[in-house]
Design an enzyme around this catalytic site. Structure first.
Site, PDB file in Angstrom:
ATOM      1  N   GLU A  14      -1.863   0.827  16.076  1.00  0.00           N
ATOM      2  CA  GLU A  14      -3.048  -0.100  15.994  1.00  0.00           C
ATOM      3  C   GLU A  14      -3.920  -0.002  17.559  1.00  0.00           C
ATOM      4  O   GLU A  14      -3.083   0.021  18.435  1.00  0.00           O
ATOM      5  CB  GLU A  14      -2.606  -1.332  15.855  1.00  0.00           C
ATOM      6  CG  GLU A  14      -3.605  -2.284  14.975  1.00  0.00           C
ATOM      7  CD  GLU A  14      -3.917  -1.678  13.514  1.00  0.00           C
ATOM      8  OE1 GLU A  14      -4.500  -1.184  13.439  1.00  0.00           O
ATOM      9  OE2 GLU A  14      -2.950  -2.305  12.730  1.00  0.00           O
ATOM     10  N   ALA A  98     -10.497  -9.395   7.251  1.00  0.00           N
ATOM     11  CA  ALA A  98      -9.192  -9.771   7.275  1.00  0.00           C
ATOM     12  C   ALA A  98      -8.371  -8.672   7.702  1.00  0.00           C
ATOM     13  O   ALA A  98      -7.174  -8.847   7.833  1.00  0.00           O
ATOM     14  CB  ALA A  98      -8.884 -10.316   5.752  1.00  0.00           C
ATOM     15  N   SER A 103     -15.306  -3.493   5.139  1.00  0.00           N
ATOM     16  CA  SER A 103     -16.486  -2.714   5.452  1.00  0.00           C
ATOM     17  C   SER A 103     -16.559  -1.419   5.170  1.00  0.00           C
ATOM     18  O   SER A 103     -17.306  -0.783   4.485  1.00  0.00           O
ATOM     19  CB  SER A 103     -17.136  -3.194   6.641  1.00  0.00           C
ATOM     20  OG  SER A 103     -16.265  -2.744   7.829  1.00  0.00           O
ATOM     21  N   GLU A 129     -20.704   3.186  10.150  1.00  0.00           N
ATOM     22  CA  GLU A 129     -19.919   2.060  10.656  1.00  0.00           C
ATOM     23  C   GLU A 129     -20.336   1.583  11.749  1.00  0.00           C
ATOM     24  O   GLU A 129     -20.970   0.653  12.158  1.00  0.00           O
ATOM     25  CB  GLU A 129     -18.611   1.994  10.162  1.00  0.00           C
ATOM     26  CG  GLU A 129     -17.639   0.943  11.046  1.00  0.00           C
ATOM     27  CD  GLU A 129     -17.987  -0.595  10.079  1.00  0.00           C
ATOM     28  OE1 GLU A 129     -18.420  -0.376   8.888  1.00  0.00           O
ATOM     29  OE2 GLU A 129     -17.126  -1.524  10.502  1.00  0.00           O
ATOM     30  N   ASP A 141      -9.906   4.214   9.270  1.00  0.00           N
ATOM     31  CA  ASP A 141     -10.219   3.642   8.126  1.00  0.00           C
ATOM     32  C   ASP A 141     -10.862   4.636   7.145  1.00  0.00           C
ATOM     33  O   ASP A 141     -10.495   4.558   6.071  1.00  0.00           O
ATOM     34  CB  ASP A 141     -10.876   2.347   8.178  1.00  0.00           C
ATOM     35  CG  ASP A 141     -10.400   1.338   9.279  1.00  0.00           C
ATOM     36  OD1 ASP A 141      -9.151   1.549   9.418  1.00  0.00           O
ATOM     37  OD2 ASP A 141     -10.939   0.242   9.699  1.00  0.00           O
TER      38      ASP A 141
END
Ligand code: GLA
Length: 315
Positions: A14, A98, A103, A129, A141
């Site tokens: 992350e 969340a 998106s 994005e 993503d």
């Protein structure tokens, strides 16, 4: 024609994609669908989750960025350049804001609908994005939603774009727990953390370095089907995101604790953080029991399984 794009659950890795790190996400069974018919020269979309209709010309070069969900459609049309007109409806089972990449799923599914299924390069949708939201996101993503395979996690090197499919054994289960809290990444905190780590802030860098090590440890634990070890690695990731990267929240910390009380081997906040969901790793045989125990204590939880990347709806 109907298209689908899944949500993303990041097992680990992350806040290192935009640093050229290697991450380990999978595509999960939640999804956004877009059913469209061709139109000659316009994009008209409605969504079950939104009150306003999106109406855009095919060439959006001179159209200013709209507000609301239309900005994502605008971002995609702008980044792709050459798109077909459509009239269509969007439906979603991915909770927005969340940490499950709602998106990007919207952008991916719309990109497929506007090109008759020609998958764009992940970097093109990363630009979409970034233009749509102003958030300087990485490429994790987009690459996950475009490339993931059922039954596998995607070990993605964000510096080279190369990826390897890592099998997830049936004995390993994942449960997502939703804190019910939500965030907007365009509030500036994501950009701020990214700027801090890039400037060389020591705790932020310590997170990035230790997190990268944990990604490779997690690949080993997956290979060994070692749920206990994988759980410990996820807990260490959460502590690092909380203490060194400062992207957790009391609700996320509490949800990780709750996962442990309910029988998980470990868990961590998933996605950018600040609010949203945690992912817990469980012995697959315990999956239903863990979900039930979390729900009994008042939070929404569900088991997630690795599914295929975005594409045409086949059912
Ligand atoms: C968001 C971004 C990704 C990544 C994660 C944090 O999901 O879109 O690029 O940076 O946050 O790992």
């Amino acid at each position: 024609m109907s298209w689908r794009a899944p949500g993303r659950v990041n097992i680990i890795g992350e806040h290192i994609d935009y640093l050229g790190g290697t991450v380990l996400p999978f595509a999960c069974g939640l999804e956004i669908r877009c059913e469209v018919q061709p139109l000659p020269d316009e994009i008209i979309l409605v969504s079950d989750a939104e009150t306003d209709e999106v109406r855009l010309p095919l060439d959006v070069a001179d159209v200013p960025r709209p507000e609301g969900w239309a900005r994502h459609i605008w971002g995609v049309a702008r980044a792709l350049g050459d798109v077909h007109g459509v009239r269509g409806r969007v439906t979603s089972t991915i909770p927005p804001g969340a940490g499950l990449s709602s998106s990007t799923a919207l952008e991916v599914v719309v990109a497929l609908a506007l090109t008759d299924g020609v998958p764009p390069a992940p970097e093109v949708l990363q630009r979409a994005e970034q233009d749509a939201t102003g958030v300087p996101c990485g490429v994790m993503d987009q690459a996950t939603l475009l490339r993931a395979r059922a039954g596998h996690a995607l070990l993605l090197d964000c510096a080279t774009g190369e990826s390897t499919d890592i099998p997830i054994a049936e004995s390993i289960g994942f449960v997502v727990i939703d804190t019910g809290t939500r965030r907007e990444l365009s509030d500036g905190r994501y950009a701020q953390r990214r700027a801090e780590v890039e400037r060389g802030d020591l705790p932020r860098q310590r997170h990035a370095e230790t997190e990268q090590g944990r990604v490779f440890d997690a690949v080993e634990a997956l290979r060994d089907e070692d749920v206990a070890r994988l759980g410990a690695i996820l807990l260490a990731s959460h502590a690092s995101l909380r203490d060194d990267f400062d992207v957790s929240s009391p609700a996320l910390d509490a949800a990780v604790d709750l996962a442990m009380v309910c029988g998980a081997s470990g868990g961590r906040l998933v996605g950018a953080g600040f609010a949203g969901c945690v992912v817990a790793v469980v012995d697959a045989a315990q999956e239903t029991e863990v979900v039930r125990a979390v729900r009994q204590r008042g939070l929404h939880a569900w088991a997630v399984h690795p599914v295929d990347a975005a594409g045409p709806v086949r059912d």
